[in-house]
Design a protein around this motif. Structure first.
Motif, PDB file in Angstrom:
ATOM      1  N   GLU A 181     -62.937 -18.308   7.287  1.00  0.00           N
ATOM      2  CA  GLU A 181     -64.393 -18.481   7.318  1.00  0.00           C
ATOM      3  C   GLU A 181     -64.925 -18.880   5.936  1.00  0.00           C
ATOM      4  OE1 GLU A 181     -68.465 -16.227   8.756  1.00  0.00           O
ATOM      5  OE2 GLU A 181     -66.525 -15.269   9.128  1.00  0.00           O
ATOM      6  N   GLU A 182     -64.378 -18.279   4.894  1.00  0.00           N
ATOM      7  CA  GLU A 182     -64.794 -18.633   3.533  1.00  0.00           C
ATOM      8  C   GLU A 182     -64.353 -20.060   3.185  1.00  0.00           C
ATOM      9  OE1 GLU A 182     -64.676 -14.352   1.239  1.00  0.00           O
ATOM     10  OE2 GLU A 182     -62.764 -15.288   1.795  1.00  0.00           O
ATOM     11  N   ARG A 183     -63.167 -20.457   3.652  1.00  0.00           N
ATOM     12  CA  ARG A 183     -62.719 -21.846   3.433  1.00  0.00           C
ATOM     13  C   ARG A 183     -63.628 -22.826   4.169  1.00  0.00           C
ATOM     14  NH1 ARG A 183     -57.580 -19.620   4.547  1.00  0.00           N
ATOM     15  NH2 ARG A 183     -57.458 -20.825   6.465  1.00  0.00           N
ATOM     16  N   TYR A 184     -64.076 -22.449   5.370  1.00  0.00           N
ATOM     17  CA  TYR A 184     -64.988 -23.301   6.141  1.00  0.00           C
ATOM     18  C   TYR A 184     -66.300 -23.492   5.374  1.00  0.00           C
ATOM     19  CZ  TYR A 184     -67.584 -25.161  10.147  1.00  0.00           C
ATOM     20  OH  TYR A 184     -68.322 -25.959  10.976  1.00  0.00           O
ATOM     21  N   ASP A 185     -66.852 -22.411   4.849  1.00  0.00           N
ATOM     22  CA  ASP A 185     -68.090 -22.504   4.070  1.00  0.00           C
ATOM     23  C   ASP A 185     -67.896 -23.376   2.836  1.00  0.00           C
ATOM     24  OD1 ASP A 185     -69.424 -20.907   5.898  1.00  0.00           O
ATOM     25  OD2 ASP A 185     -69.163 -19.065   4.730  1.00  0.00           O
ATOM     26  N   PHE A 186     -66.763 -23.206   2.156  1.00  0.00           N
ATOM     27  CA  PHE A 186     -66.447 -24.046   0.993  1.00  0.00           C
ATOM     28  C   PHE A 186     -66.377 -25.516   1.407  1.00  0.00           C
ATOM     29  CE2 PHE A 186     -63.317 -26.431  -1.415  1.00  0.00           C
ATOM     30  CZ  PHE A 186     -63.846 -26.337  -2.701  1.00  0.00           C
ATOM     31  N   PHE A 187     -65.723 -25.791   2.526  1.00  0.00           N
ATOM     32  CA  PHE A 187     -65.584 -27.156   3.035  1.00  0.00           C
ATOM     33  C   PHE A 187     -66.957 -27.782   3.265  1.00  0.00           C
ATOM     34  CE2 PHE A 187     -65.434 -30.064   6.669  1.00  0.00           C
ATOM     35  CZ  PHE A 187     -64.437 -30.944   6.289  1.00  0.00           C
ATOM     36  N   LEU A 188     -67.847 -27.069   3.933  1.00  0.00           N
ATOM     37  CA  LEU A 188     -69.179 -27.604   4.218  1.00  0.00           C
ATOM     38  C   LEU A 188     -69.897 -27.976   2.925  1.00  0.00           C
ATOM     39  CD1 LEU A 188     -70.447 -25.217   7.049  1.00  0.00           C
ATOM     40  CD2 LEU A 188     -69.533 -27.542   7.303  1.00  0.00           C
ATOM     41  N   SER A 189     -69.840 -27.091   1.949  1.00  0.00           N
ATOM     42  CA  SER A 189     -70.510 -27.324   0.675  1.00  0.00           C
ATOM     43  C   SER A 189     -69.898 -28.515  -0.065  1.00  0.00           C
ATOM     44  CB  SER A 189     -70.436 -26.060  -0.180  1.00  0.00           C
ATOM     45  OG  SER A 189     -70.991 -26.290  -1.437  1.00  0.00           O
ATOM     46  N   ALA A 190     -68.577 -28.557  -0.152  1.00  0.00           N
ATOM     47  CA  ALA A 190     -67.888 -29.628  -0.874  1.00  0.00           C
ATOM     48  C   ALA A 190     -68.093 -30.981  -0.204  1.00  0.00           C
ATOM     49  CB  ALA A 190     -66.398 -29.312  -0.993  1.00  0.00           C
ATOM     50  N   VAL A 191     -68.002 -31.026   1.113  1.00  0.00           N
ATOM     51  CA  VAL A 191     -68.200 -32.286   1.833  1.00  0.00           C
ATOM     52  C   VAL A 191     -69.667 -32.710   1.752  1.00  0.00           C
ATOM     53  CG1 VAL A 191     -68.135 -33.378   4.124  1.00  0.00           C
ATOM     54  CG2 VAL A 191     -66.207 -32.005   3.336  1.00  0.00           C
ATOM     55  N   GLY A 192     -70.576 -31.744   1.746  1.00  0.00           N
ATOM     56  CA  GLY A 192     -71.989 -32.062   1.567  1.00  0.00           C
ATOM     57  C   GLY A 192     -72.240 -32.767   0.251  1.00  0.00           C
ATOM     58  N   GLU A 193     -71.530 -32.364  -0.775  1.00  0.00           N
ATOM     59  CA  GLU A 193     -71.672 -32.993  -2.099  1.00  0.00           C
ATOM     60  C   GLU A 193     -70.980 -34.348  -2.171  1.00  0.00           C
ATOM     61  OE1 GLU A 193     -70.803 -30.682  -5.604  1.00  0.00           O
ATOM     62  OE2 GLU A 193     -71.528 -28.860  -4.618  1.00  0.00           O
ATOM     63  N   GLU A 194     -69.751 -34.415  -1.674  1.00  0.00           N
ATOM     64  CA  GLU A 194     -68.944 -35.634  -1.827  1.00  0.00           C
ATOM     65  C   GLU A 194     -69.170 -36.662  -0.720  1.00  0.00           C
ATOM     66  OE1 GLU A 194     -67.241 -36.191  -4.577  1.00  0.00           O
ATOM     67  OE2 GLU A 194     -67.829 -34.209  -5.295  1.00  0.00           O
ATOM     68  N   LYS A 195     -69.658 -36.223   0.427  1.00  0.00           N
ATOM     69  CA  LYS A 195     -69.966 -37.097   1.572  1.00  0.00           C
ATOM     70  C   LYS A 195     -68.734 -37.830   2.120  1.00  0.00           C
ATOM     71  CE  LYS A 195     -74.711 -37.007   0.567  1.00  0.00           C
ATOM     72  NZ  LYS A 195     -74.606 -35.845  -0.238  1.00  0.00           N
ATOM     73  N   GLU A 196     -67.599 -37.117   2.086  1.00  0.00           N
ATOM     74  CA  GLU A 196     -66.382 -37.660   2.677  1.00  0.00           C
ATOM     75  C   GLU A 196     -65.491 -36.515   3.149  1.00  0.00           C
ATOM     76  OE1 GLU A 196     -64.539 -40.103  -0.317  1.00  0.00           O
ATOM     77  OE2 GLU A 196     -64.163 -38.410  -1.624  1.00  0.00           O
ATOM     78  N   VAL A 197     -64.666 -36.844   4.127  1.00  0.00           N
ATOM     79  CA  VAL A 197     -63.695 -35.917   4.709  1.00  0.00           C
ATOM     80  C   VAL A 197     -62.325 -36.534   4.477  1.00  0.00           C
ATOM     81  CG1 VAL A 197     -62.865 -34.959   6.909  1.00  0.00           C
ATOM     82  CG2 VAL A 197     -65.327 -35.120   6.470  1.00  0.00           C
ATOM     83  N   TRP A 198     -61.335 -35.700   4.222  1.00  0.00           N
ATOM     84  CA  TRP A 198     -59.979 -36.196   3.986  1.00  0.00           C
ATOM     85  C   TRP A 198     -59.057 -35.761   5.109  1.00  0.00           C
ATOM     86  CZ3 TRP A 198     -58.321 -39.208  -0.138  1.00  0.00           C
ATOM     87  CH2 TRP A 198     -59.299 -39.495  -1.090  1.00  0.00           C
ATOM     88  N   ILE A 199     -58.191 -36.678   5.522  1.00  0.00           N
ATOM     89  CA  ILE A 199     -57.163 -36.407   6.530  1.00  0.00           C
ATOM     90  C   ILE A 199     -55.825 -36.860   5.947  1.00  0.00           C
ATOM     91  CG2 ILE A 199     -58.777 -36.668   8.460  1.00  0.00           C
ATOM     92  CD1 ILE A 199     -57.461 -39.475   8.930  1.00  0.00           C
ATOM     93  N   LEU A 200     -54.764 -36.657   6.699  1.00  0.00           N
ATOM     94  CA  LEU A 200     -53.444 -37.165   6.320  1.00  0.00           C
ATOM     95  C   LEU A 200     -53.018 -38.208   7.338  1.00  0.00           C
ATOM     96  CD1 LEU A 200     -51.700 -33.825   5.324  1.00  0.00           C
ATOM     97  CD2 LEU A 200     -52.303 -35.694   3.772  1.00  0.00           C
ATOM     98  N   ILE A 201     -52.418 -39.296   6.828  1.00  0.00           N
ATOM     99  CA  ILE A 201     -51.899 -40.341   7.715  1.00  0.00           C
ATOM    100  C   ILE A 201     -50.445 -40.625   7.358  1.00  0.00           C
ATOM    101  CG2 ILE A 201     -54.154 -41.418   8.131  1.00  0.00           C
ATOM    102  CD1 ILE A 201     -53.325 -43.601   6.069  1.00  0.00           C
ATOM    103  N   ASN A 202     -49.716 -41.192   8.319  1.00  0.00           N
ATOM    104  CA  ASN A 202     -48.331 -41.586   8.045  1.00  0.00           C
ATOM    105  C   ASN A 202     -48.275 -43.074   7.719  1.00  0.00           C
ATOM    106  OD1 ASN A 202     -48.405 -42.978  10.495  1.00  0.00           O
ATOM    107  ND2 ASN A 202     -47.185 -41.471  11.596  1.00  0.00           N
ATOM    108  N   SER A 203     -47.099 -43.612   7.533  1.00  0.00           N
ATOM    109  CA  SER A 203     -46.951 -45.011   7.127  1.00  0.00           C
ATOM    110  C   SER A 203     -47.428 -45.983   8.206  1.00  0.00           C
ATOM    111  CB  SER A 203     -45.491 -45.306   6.762  1.00  0.00           C
ATOM    112  OG  SER A 203     -44.656 -45.032   7.863  1.00  0.00           O
ATOM    113  N   ASP A 204     -47.531 -45.525   9.445  1.00  0.00           N
ATOM    114  CA  ASP A 204     -48.048 -46.360  10.537  1.00  0.00           C
ATOM    115  C   ASP A 204     -49.557 -46.225  10.688  1.00  0.00           C
ATOM    116  OD1 ASP A 204     -45.475 -47.273  11.193  1.00  0.00           O
ATOM    117  OD2 ASP A 204     -45.131 -45.541  12.498  1.00  0.00           O
ATOM    118  N   LYS A 205     -50.189 -45.540   9.729  1.00  0.00           N
ATOM    119  CA  LYS A 205     -51.647 -45.302   9.729  1.00  0.00           C
ATOM    120  C   LYS A 205     -52.090 -44.382  10.872  1.00  0.00           C
ATOM    121  CE  LYS A 205     -52.621 -48.384   6.413  1.00  0.00           C
ATOM    122  NZ  LYS A 205     -51.772 -48.065   5.306  1.00  0.00           N
TER     123      LYS A 205
END
Length: 127
Positions: free
Chosen positions: A15-39
């Protein structure tokens, strides 16, 4: 971000990580994922609960840390407008949940894409 800061955030409960995520993404305006070599994006099947989720992070450092033992995965940034317009509807259509900042423990905050979008939009209204 230092390794100590990264580790201290990953040690928070989900829950604390979720709150951190909301705040950080609110500031940076981007979300990060992981992709493989085939995208293709990383999705995880939660066997115990019988659903799939897309793990997301607020910056590349967290995604890189998560994938440090998986050489074929690389972080990819998604702008919030693209995330809201393309990813949320696509994930809903495919019945894929979102797992926010997988931590060092086995707990993860899993939420429907529309719920995360609502929470992020609420967070954005604070800026």
């Amino acid at each position: 971000m230092s390794d100590n800061e990264l580790k201290s955030i990953l040690e928070l409960d989900c829950e604390e990580r979720y709150d951190f995520f909301l705040s950080a993404v609110g500031e940076e305006k981007e979300v990060w994922i992981l992709i493989n070599s085939d995208k293709q994006f990383l999705k995880i099947y939660a066997e115990d609960d019988g659903f799939e989720y897309l793990p997301v992070w607020p910056n590349s450092e967290f995604a890189t840390e998560y994938a440090k033992n998986a050489k074929e995965l690389t972080p990819k940034s998604i702008s919030l407008p693209e995330f809201f317009e393309k990813w949320v509807p696509g994930l809903m259509k495919d019945s894929i949940e979102i797992g926010v900042i997988p931590g060092l423990d086995s707990d993860i905050w899993v939420t429907p894409p529309t719920e995360l979008q609502k929470d992020l939009q609420e967070e954005l209204s604070n800026f």
